[in-house]
Design a protein around this motif. Sequence first.
Motif, PDB file in Angstrom:
ATOM      1  N   GLU A  22       0.888  -1.168   0.000  1.00 31.01           N
ATOM      2  CA  GLU A  22       0.000   0.000   0.000  1.00 31.01           C
ATOM      3  C   GLU A  22       0.922   1.213   0.000  1.00 31.01           C
ATOM      4  O   GLU A  22       1.595   1.485   0.996  1.00 31.01           O
ATOM      5  N   LEU A  23       0.974   1.906  -1.132  1.00 35.30           N
ATOM      6  CA  LEU A  23       1.877   3.058  -1.219  1.00 35.30           C
ATOM      7  C   LEU A  23       1.247   4.302  -0.596  1.00 35.30           C
ATOM      8  O   LEU A  23       0.025   4.389  -0.478  1.00 35.30           O
ATOM      9  N   GLY A  24       2.092   5.242  -0.239  1.00 36.04           N
ATOM     10  CA  GLY A  24       1.596   6.522   0.269  1.00 36.04           C
ATOM     11  C   GLY A  24       2.683   7.201   1.068  1.00 36.04           C
ATOM     12  O   GLY A  24       3.500   6.529   1.706  1.00 36.04           O
ATOM     13  N   PRO A  25       2.699   8.543   1.030  1.00 33.73           N
ATOM     14  CA  PRO A  25       3.692   9.259   1.836  1.00 33.73           C
ATOM     15  C   PRO A  25       3.377   9.124   3.326  1.00 33.73           C
ATOM     16  O   PRO A  25       2.213   8.934   3.696  1.00 33.73           O
ATOM     17  N   VAL A  26       4.401   9.230   4.152  1.00 33.76           N
ATOM     18  CA  VAL A  26       4.220   9.108   5.601  1.00 33.76           C
ATOM     19  C   VAL A  26       3.165  10.101   6.084  1.00 33.76           C
ATOM     20  O   VAL A  26       2.382   9.805   7.000  1.00 33.76           O
ATOM     21  N   ALA A  27       3.110  11.277   5.436  1.00 35.15           N
ATOM     22  CA  ALA A  27       2.152  12.311   5.847  1.00 35.15           C
ATOM     23  C   ALA A  27       0.708  11.847   5.695  1.00 35.15           C
ATOM     24  O   ALA A  27      -0.194  12.401   6.327  1.00 35.15           O
ATOM     25  N   GLU A  28       0.495  10.839   4.863  1.00 39.09           N
ATOM     26  CA  GLU A  28      -0.885  10.431   4.586  1.00 39.09           C
ATOM     27  C   GLU A  28      -1.194   8.975   4.902  1.00 39.09           C
ATOM     28  O   GLU A  28      -2.354   8.582   4.943  1.00 39.09           O
ATOM     29  N   LEU A  29      -0.159   8.163   5.079  1.00 40.85           N
ATOM     30  CA  LEU A  29      -0.374   6.716   5.196  1.00 40.85           C
ATOM     31  C   LEU A  29      -1.174   6.386   6.462  1.00 40.85           C
ATOM     32  O   LEU A  29      -0.751   6.717   7.564  1.00 40.85           O
ATOM     33  N   ARG A  30      -2.308   5.728   6.268  1.00 36.54           N
ATOM     34  CA  ARG A  30      -3.199   5.440   7.401  1.00 36.54           C
ATOM     35  C   ARG A  30      -2.602   4.349   8.308  1.00 36.54           C
ATOM     36  O   ARG A  30      -1.833   3.505   7.868  1.00 36.54           O
ATOM     37  N   THR A  31      -3.058   4.347   9.539  1.00 34.45           N
ATOM     38  CA  THR A  31      -2.582   3.357  10.516  1.00 34.45           C
ATOM     39  C   THR A  31      -2.858   1.943  10.030  1.00 34.45           C
ATOM     40  O   THR A  31      -2.011   1.048  10.164  1.00 34.45           O
ATOM     41  N   ASP A  32      -4.043   1.735   9.448  1.00 34.56           N
ATOM     42  CA  ASP A  32      -4.367   0.354   9.036  1.00 34.56           C
ATOM     43  C   ASP A  32      -3.472  -0.112   7.883  1.00 34.56           C
ATOM     44  O   ASP A  32      -3.181  -1.308   7.767  1.00 34.56           O
ATOM     45  N   ALA A  33      -2.982   0.826   7.067  1.00 34.93           N
ATOM     46  CA  ALA A  33      -2.059   0.439   5.988  1.00 34.93           C
ATOM     47  C   ALA A  33      -0.710   0.009   6.580  1.00 34.93           C
ATOM     48  O   ALA A  33      -0.092  -0.962   6.126  1.00 34.93           O
ATOM     49  N   TRP A  34      -0.255   0.735   7.605  1.00 41.76           N
ATOM     50  CA  TRP A  34       0.972   0.318   8.316  1.00 41.76           C
ATOM     51  C   TRP A  34       0.767  -1.062   8.936  1.00 41.76           C
ATOM     52  O   TRP A  34       1.615  -1.949   8.799  1.00 41.76           O
TER      53      TRP A  34
END
Length: 219
Positions: free
Chosen positions: A76-88
Amino acid sequence: MKVLLTGAGSGIGHELARRLAERGDELVLVVRSADRAADFADATVLEADLADPGSIEALTLPERLDAVVHAAGVVELGPVAELRTDAWQSQLAVNLLAPAILTRLALPALRAAQGTVVIVNSGAGLNANPGWAAYAASKFGLRALADSLRAEESAHGVRVTSVYPGRTATPMQEKVHQQESKEYDAGRWIQASTVVATIVHVLDLSRDATVPDVTLRPS
Ligand SMILES: NC(=O)c1ccc[n+]([C@@H]2O[C@H](COP(=O)([O-])OP(=O)(O)OC[C@H]3O[C@@H](n4cnc5c(N)ncnc54)[C@H](OP(=O)(O)O)[C@@H]3O)[C@@H](O)[C@H]2O)c1
């Protein structure tokens, strides 16, 4: 050879299961639903959601395994500024925690056979690019798991290999292209069969040697 593998429903794992079944190896497939293993009629199918540690802990594994191949993974790509907790959470759970738990459960069977663990890592396990923080963190962690495990288990005759493929033409790579808003051309990337040939080489390696790490890049 008796081989347990994850990810047999798609991409690299599916191609590996196909190749091993074709040559008569005995397969134990860990899939999240049995229909994902429908192409492999002779395989033993174990159901577990790799995002759920409890469902992995509930598995009953064989007493002897020549190899375990961790091929399942999510991105699941995304910048740290936007990456949701569930994606982590999902990437760390499926890409890192699941291989750790499954390996622990499989170690008695692997030690019994002096078997091999193959961990499908990624170029993102060696370099973290913008937009790839969570996936790369899970794969950097996976490298640490493999390196510690290799040192711990050599005394038991268990060999551990990390395979670091670059972009490989699978449904995951198609999804990555969608997330990057790029056009997907499967012909530009490593073929799943090439990664599988590397894994099979590792599985078949004579006992006098081990391949700790192998990196594949698109040519
Ligand atoms: N493709 C690339 O460019 C590339 C490059 C470097 C490394 N890799 C790594 O290579 C491995 C294989 O990737 P791929 O490209 O073959 O991906 P893929 O085609 O998307 O296949 C991923 C597999 O993982 C399984 N999986 C995902 N979440 C799961 C869960 N919660 N429980 C059980 N199984 C789950 C999927 O199960 P279902 O069949 O149920 O969907 C699927 O079979 C991954 O570790 C990936 O990170 C891929």
